[in-house]
Design an enzyme around this catalytic site. Structure first.
Site, PDB file in Angstrom:
ATOM      1  N   HIS A 303      65.034  59.783  54.308  1.00 19.14           N
ATOM      2  CA  HIS A 303      63.896  58.887  54.585  1.00 19.14           C
ATOM      3  C   HIS A 303      63.220  59.338  55.875  1.00 19.14           C
ATOM      4  O   HIS A 303      63.899  59.784  56.803  1.00 19.14           O
ATOM      5  CB  HIS A 303      64.386  57.438  54.736  1.00 19.14           C
ATOM      6  CG  HIS A 303      63.296  56.436  54.558  1.00 19.14           C
ATOM      7  ND1 HIS A 303      62.443  56.100  55.577  1.00 19.14           N
ATOM      8  CD2 HIS A 303      62.902  55.750  53.476  1.00 19.14           C
ATOM      9  CE1 HIS A 303      61.583  55.204  55.118  1.00 19.14           C
ATOM     10  NE2 HIS A 303      61.821  54.985  53.853  1.00 19.14           N
ATOM     11  N   ASP A 361      65.731  53.924  46.536  1.00 19.15           N
ATOM     12  CA  ASP A 361      65.580  54.454  45.170  1.00 19.15           C
ATOM     13  C   ASP A 361      66.875  54.932  44.545  1.00 19.15           C
ATOM     14  O   ASP A 361      66.906  55.268  43.362  1.00 19.15           O
ATOM     15  CB  ASP A 361      64.564  55.619  45.189  1.00 19.15           C
ATOM     16  CG  ASP A 361      63.191  55.114  45.545  1.00 19.15           C
ATOM     17  OD1 ASP A 361      62.573  55.665  46.477  1.00 19.15           O
ATOM     18  OD2 ASP A 361      62.747  54.140  44.921  1.00 19.15           O
TER      19      ASP A 361
END
Ligand code: SDX
Length: 426
Positions: A303, A361
């Site tokens: 991320h 996700d």
């Protein structure tokens, strides 16, 4: 007088104000830098750039903290509802009982789409990717709801926000039904937001549809987890599109287009495909080696901001177990692969030194598949939930008196000026 940062270059010296927010890094206000020092800053990907001031969401990537208007995501996921989080993101405070009931009524009574709108879907092939349909259909809302496109009217800004939040489930369910060749299902006003969406997706005229409270709660919680996330790529797209004065429906369509990318909202679909390709636990070491050899990314990991565990991933993992239990797939082989892959990655130097952790996700694909959605619908669900974040950020930008049209500059490395030569001289 607050702190200042002294910038010195080529004999020029500029004192730049340093601004401190409620939390997070201070920012250096460089708005006068070009005028006074004749230089630009350079930050492709905006790794060190704050594009705006916002009061909506705060992320501490090192601590794995995510707050919406100050409330931690795990508390909202556990104790709130998606519609209450929508009110919070739009208005800045949790609603009173009467404020919530008025808001819920407004959303409920905007869930239908114009009857002519349904014909828009007929133009697509049945095998069109639902995200392609969403980009087109949401953009087409500008052609149906002209009475809420004057962005300078606060009333119309709020109506378009309600229309988008209310109609996204109806449009998303239509994209799904269209790909299945099944008839569209109208929303029902007696159902909750998540229940309505699941009914529009999974009910068929041939039999009665019964809601499953565990699955409804899981769907509502998944919407909460995806509602907003500071200035991510798609939200920045919505803000930039909106800074030109474009109507809110067109701006949200631009956000959907950006979200579709596999490095952003498309990662949930890619993460499930990846787990399917690995197939079994014994093939994980070979796959991890391929990641280390840079042949492919570990989808659902890493991320830009979180250099710790994404707090949403923890809630998603717990929701994943609940849904698998509820549908009787507790020994889904892909869950075993995901959990073993996570364990191996979190103890492997390659991922540790790059601070790569599961993001929102990583577990969402397994969960959404267990809810009955095909992989190509996963990003559609992400877009459905993120619409409230996009529209809240868009509204904040429009209402910010200091906002200007977004127009970044560049460093030019192309050809120096040169004269045109006719083709017979080249
Ligand atoms: C979302 O921004 C948001 O808030 C987004 C989001 C939201 O709610 O809006 O949180 C939703 O988009 C979540 C992220 C979903 N994407 C994925 O799961 C795709 C896989 N992840 C990568 O594409 C990547 O981690 C990004 C795009 C998410 C972040 O990339 P960055 O911040 O640009 O980091 P980077 O590419 O500079 O990576 C640093 C290093 C690099 O290695 P080195 O060149 O330094 O040796 O880590 C490596 C990268 O190659 N790396 C990965 C990796 N992610 C980064 N290596 C293997 N697998 C990965 N997933």
């Amino acid at each position: 007088m607050g702190d200042t940062a002294k910038f010195e270059l080529g004999g020029k010296s500029v004192d730049l104000p340093v601004l401190k927010g409620t939390d997070g890094p201070a920012v250096i206000d460089i708005r006068k830098l070009y005028a006074e020092a004749d230089v630009f800053t350079y930050d492709p990907g905006f790794t060190s750039t704050a594009s705006c001031e916002s009061k909506i969401t705060f992320i501490d990537g090192d601590k794995g903290v995510l707050l919406h208007r100050g409330y931690p995501i795990d508390q909202l996921a556990e104790r709130s509802s998606f519609l209450e989080v929508c009110y919070l993101l739009l208005h800045g405070e949790l609603p009173s009982a009467s404020q919530f009931s008025e808001f819920e009524h407004n959303i409920t009574y905007h869930t239908m789409v114009h009857e002519q709108f349904d014909r828009f879907f007929q133009g697509f092939r049945r095998d069109a990717h639902p995200m392609a349909i969403m980009v087109g259909a949401v953009g087409a809302m500008s052609a149906f709801y002209h009475d809420s496109t004057d962005i300078n009217d606060p009333e119309q800004r709020m109506i378009s926000a309600h229309r988008l939040i209310a109609k996204m489930p109806t449009i998303a369910a239509r994209a799904f039904k269209y790909s299945r060749g099944q008839p569209f299902v109208y929303p029902r006003n007696e159902l909750s937001y998540a229940e309505n969406f699941l009914k529009m997706c999974f009910s068929v005229p041939a039999e009665d549809w019964k809601p499953n409270p565990v699955l409804t709660r899981a769907m509502d919680r998944i919407f909460i987890l995806h509602a907003d996330h500071e200035q991510n790529a798609s939200t920045s797209t919505v803000r930039l599109a909106g800074s030109s004065g474009a109507n809110p429906f067109a701006c949200i369509a631009a956000g959907i287009a950006s979200l579709w990318g596999p490095k952003h909202g498309g990662a949930n679909e890619e993460a499930l495909n990846m787990l399917g390709e690995i197939g079994s636990v014994d093939r994980i070491p070979e796959f991890v080696q391929g990641v280390k050899d840079r042949r492919y990314l570990l989808m659902g990991f890493g991320h830009r901001v979180y250099k710790n565990y994404d707090p949403r991933a923890k809630v998603m993992q717990q929701t994943c177990h609940e849904v698998l239990e509820a549908v009787g797939h507790q020994d889904d082989p892909l869950l075993k692969v995901a959990m073993e892959l996570e364990k191996i990655a979190l103890s492997d130097e390659f991922f540790i030194e790059r601070k790569l952790y599961p993001n929102v996700d990583f577990y969402s694909g397994i969960t959404l598949r267990a809810l009955g959605f095909p992989a190509e619908m996963f990003t559609v669900l992400f877009a459905l939930a993120r619409t409230v974040g996009w529209i809240a950020q868009w509204k904040e930008m429009i209402e910010d008196p200091s906002q200007k049209i977004g127009r970044p500059r560049q460093i030019y490395t192309g050809a120096p000026e040169r004269a045109y030569t006719p083709i017979d001289k080249r």
